[in-house]
Scaffold this motif. Structure first.
Motif, PDB file in Angstrom:
ATOM      1  N   ARG A  41     -18.429   3.876  -9.092  1.00 16.34           N
ATOM      2  CA  ARG A  41     -16.946   3.290  -8.542  1.00 16.34           C
ATOM      3  C   ARG A  41     -16.392   3.379  -9.678  1.00 16.34           C
ATOM      4  O   ARG A  41     -16.705   2.874 -10.811  1.00 16.34           O
ATOM      5  CB  ARG A  41     -17.164   2.036  -7.894  1.00 16.34           C
ATOM      6  N   PRO A  43     -11.916   2.499 -11.565  1.00 15.08           N
ATOM      7  CA  PRO A  43     -10.558   2.134 -11.046  1.00 15.08           C
ATOM      8  C   PRO A  43      -9.493   3.338 -11.099  1.00 15.08           C
ATOM      9  O   PRO A  43      -9.642   4.316 -11.904  1.00 15.08           O
ATOM     10  CB  PRO A  43     -10.239   1.097 -12.376  1.00 15.08           C
ATOM     11  N   GLY A  48      -3.716   1.217  -7.983  1.00 17.36           N
ATOM     12  CA  GLY A  48      -4.136  -0.039  -8.212  1.00 17.36           C
ATOM     13  C   GLY A  48      -5.317  -0.495  -7.255  1.00 17.36           C
ATOM     14  O   GLY A  48      -5.394  -1.228  -6.554  1.00 17.36           O
ATOM     15  N   ARG A  49      -6.634   0.376  -7.193  1.00 16.05           N
ATOM     16  CA  ARG A  49      -7.572   0.271  -6.462  1.00 16.05           C
ATOM     17  C   ARG A  49      -8.630   1.099  -7.133  1.00 16.05           C
ATOM     18  O   ARG A  49      -8.409   1.640  -8.199  1.00 16.05           O
ATOM     19  CB  ARG A  49      -7.307   0.913  -5.131  1.00 16.05           C
ATOM     20  N   VAL A  50     -10.034   0.859  -6.494  1.00 16.22           N
ATOM     21  CA  VAL A  50     -11.197   1.296  -6.864  1.00 16.22           C
ATOM     22  C   VAL A  50     -11.646   2.458  -6.028  1.00 16.22           C
ATOM     23  O   VAL A  50     -11.733   2.344  -4.694  1.00 16.22           O
ATOM     24  CB  VAL A  50     -12.298   0.337  -7.057  1.00 16.22           C
TER      25      VAL A  50
END
Length: 656
Positions: A41, A43, A48-50
């Motif tokens: 996972r 960024p 602005g998310r993973v």
């Protein structure tokens, strides 16, 4: 412990602009877990998310000169994306102007935590006894054997017979041939990937494999499995033990570091075509993987696709046929006439009725029809106009002789139907399908058991007892000992279908059905003459494919040339065409497809494929990023224009 500090990650995203490797710093606490092939996972700063992804490689330095973000986490320590699978996905996606992530999504099943934990705790698999290869019958001595061992590429004409395995299990001889080739590969210490169109073919191949290989050496991977079963089978393929891996179109991406053989059965079947972007056909993925891993490649079939014939004529594939040649007994029948009483009663001419009557004294008879159901269409008795639903204007049909006509769209019953043209109230059947054929033949052969096999009533096998088996194309069961006669009905209706492939499709359907007959049993082709009937009667499908390919060369139709279909807004399609160096006569269109969208077909030679794919991929990314900027504008905004879509090697637009 890995010394490299930068991880290159393939982000799992449908956005084409993200279809590349991103650099991330590997934090100290993840150094031991962060190895190529694991799920991670990461960024995404801009979003602005993973996001999820796969770690492709570890390097000491990257192209990015700024400050790198850290890997968020390693989801699992299992290296599920092998280097071989990623290489095939990347190469096949580039060839089709698509995203590698879309192919990886097909190749690597979704994670199942319980299955994964059980696999990790199980430890190393026990050593298995060596495999002893079986003799390959019906073919020139040593040809297939040396091809598998030395990594040759063959177009294999399948033997048109059925074969008996242990315990009175019957399969097509093609399955026995592919199983024997897989055993040769495993004997040499290498895995074999065997791709088939659907579950019917898969069941035959699994039975043939279990007859020559230990059960622990055979793995099945297909869409009919539950998610845990599919993931469990996938994890088995990651081990060092050579396996025979069987499945449908996506099995060609299965992990197999030591790959000795890829065998594809019936590559002309449309089920080998991937319906999801980037639409990579099993045949094309197999060709890419064979080139990368230098393994043997077999295309096996009763009938030959024009794509395989092109490769044979180029010398890329070597054609192999049974020796001596085995030719089924095929009887082309003239078009049914109104003076033929049996043709009017049971939809078969007198010669077909006589052959079926004689065959029913000894065993089952196969009757192939074009469509399932009872009455595909109803019409007014008085004026002949097609009967339409009074609610939604959909077509009316009937499931059985005693059922009430109903709409094929909304399902409304036509209880008080009245023709809107002549106000007639009586309906008649137009066309015939499996249900009506079974009813008609039941009257023509009283006392004979009638069995219907289609999509709603799947039947894989039937016994040797006398019976009439009414089956739609592709749904024919295997008969113990083979059918004593095969009747191919609705040939004129099948040939009338609008498609560039109609000829080779019909020949493939008829050839596969004919191959289910017992040796010497008659096959009657009703209502078709000309080159198709001649090719089937003489069992020279390759000659028909060669003639078909020659016609397409003159017209510059695929597969003589490659094609790319561009769909989207007019300015997007026009802009994409401006980046291509193709002759004006090879640009067909644009034509309107839906409001605000057009379609254009581009033809180009195979040598220009890489350049064309790269240019169109760049345009797809540019169009996607411009749409994203338009969507980010604040306040009221007009609807987004249609995105630019590109599909390679799609022949269906040529049928319209």
């Amino acid at each position: 412990m890995a010394s490299a500090s930068i991880a290159r990650v393939l982000v799992d995203s449908p956005l084409p602009q993200l279809d590349r490797l991103f650099d991330y710093r590997v934090p100290e606490e993840l150094r031991e877990l962060a190895v190529p092939g694991v799920r991670v996972r990461v960024p995404l700063r801009s979003a602005g998310r993973v996001a999820d992804g796969f770690l492709i490689e570890l390097v000491d330095s990257g192209d990015y000169t700024g400050v790198l973000s850290d890997l968020e986490s390693v989801v699992s320590p299992i290296q599920v994306l092998t280097p071989e699978t990623y290489a095939v996905a990347r190469r096949a996606a580039d060839r089709a102007a698509g995203s590698a992530t879309d192919i990886v999504r097909l190749a690597v099943p979704g994670r199942q935590v319980r299955v994964e934990k059980a696999w990790l705790t199980a430890g190393e698999a026990p050593s298995l006894p060596p495999v002893v290869a079986q003799k390959l019958e019906f073919y020139p001595l040593g040809v297939l054997e040396s091809a598998v061992v030395d990594g040759h590429r063959l177009a294999v004409d399948a033997v048109p017979l059925v074969a008996e395995l242990a315990d009175n299990v019957w399969v097509g001889q093609w399955a026995v041939t592919m199983a024997a080739a897989a055993a040769l590969s495993l004997e040499a210490g290498k895995s074999a990937i065997l791709a088939v169109p659907d579950y019917r073919d898969q069941e035959q191949l699994m039975a043939a494999l279990h007859a020559v290989l230990p059960p622990d050496r055979v793995v099945r991977m297909d869409a009919r499995q539950s998610n845990p079963d599919r993931y469990r089978a996938f994890l088995r393929c990651l081990g060092p033990t050579p396996l025979a891996i069987v499945g449908n179109r996506s099995v060609v991406y299965a992990p197999a570091p030591k790959l000795g053989l890829i065998a594809v059965w019936d590559d002309g079947d449309p089920l080998h075509g991937e319906p999801l972007s980037p639409y990579v056909h099993t045949r094309d993925a197999a060709l890419v993987r064979q080139e990368q891993q230098n393994c043997a490649l077999l295309f096996v079939g009763h009938s030959r696709s024009t794509e395989v014939e092109r490769l044979v004529e180029l010398g890329f594939l070597t054609s192999v046929s049974p020796v001596p040649a085995i030719r089924p007994r095929v009887i082309p029948s003239a078009q049914q006439t109104s003076t033929d009483r049996l043709a009017a009663q049971a939809r078969i001419p007198s010669i077909a009725w006589r052959e079926a009557k004689a065959a029913l004294e000894h065993g089952p008879v196969l009757v192939q029809v074009a469509r399932p159901g009872y009455a595909p269409r109803l019409a007014c008795v008085d004026c002949g106009q097609s009967a339409r639903c009074l609610v939604c204007e959909g077509p009316l049909g009937q499931k059985s002789a005693r059922s009430t006509p109903a709409c094929g769209w909304c399902g409304a019953l036509a209880v008080d139907w009245k023709c809107d043209n002549c106000e007639g109230e009586r309906l008649r059947f137009v066309g015939a399908t499996a249900g009506r054929t079974a009813e008609d033949l039941g009257r023509a052969f009283p006392g004979v058991r009638v069995i219907i096999a289609d999509g709603e009533r799947p039947i894989l096998t039937v016994g040797p007892e006398p019976a009439l088996i009414i089956a739609t194309r592709g749904a024919e069961p295997i008969a113990a000992g083979g059918y004593r006669a095969v009747l191919l009905l609705d040939g004129e209706r099948m040939v009338a279908r609008e498609s560039l492939r109609v000829g080779e499709d019909c020949l493939r359907w008829w050839s596969n059905a004919t191959a289910l007959a017992a040796r010497g049993a008659p096959t009657v082709l009703v209502g078709v003459g000309g080159a198709l009937a001649s090719a089937l009667a003489t069992w020279r499908q390759a000659a028909y494919a060669s003639a078909e390919l020659a016609d397409r060369r003159r017209l510059r139709f695929p597969p003589a040339v490659r094609v790319a279909t561009l769909t989207g807004a007019l300015d997007a399609v026009t802009g994409a065409l401006g980046t291509l160096a193709v002759a004006p006569e090879d640009i067909l269109g644009p034509v309107d497809t839906e409001p605000g969208s057009v379609r254009t077909i581009v033809r180009f030679d195979y040598a220009a494929g890489q350049a064309v794919a790269a240019a169109l991929r760049a345009e797809v990314i540019r169009n996607a990023t411009s749409r994203r900027r338009a969507a980010a504008v604040k306040g009221p905004r007009p609807p987004l224009p249609p995105s630019l879509r590109v599909r390679f090697d799609d022949v269906e637009p040529f049928a319209q």
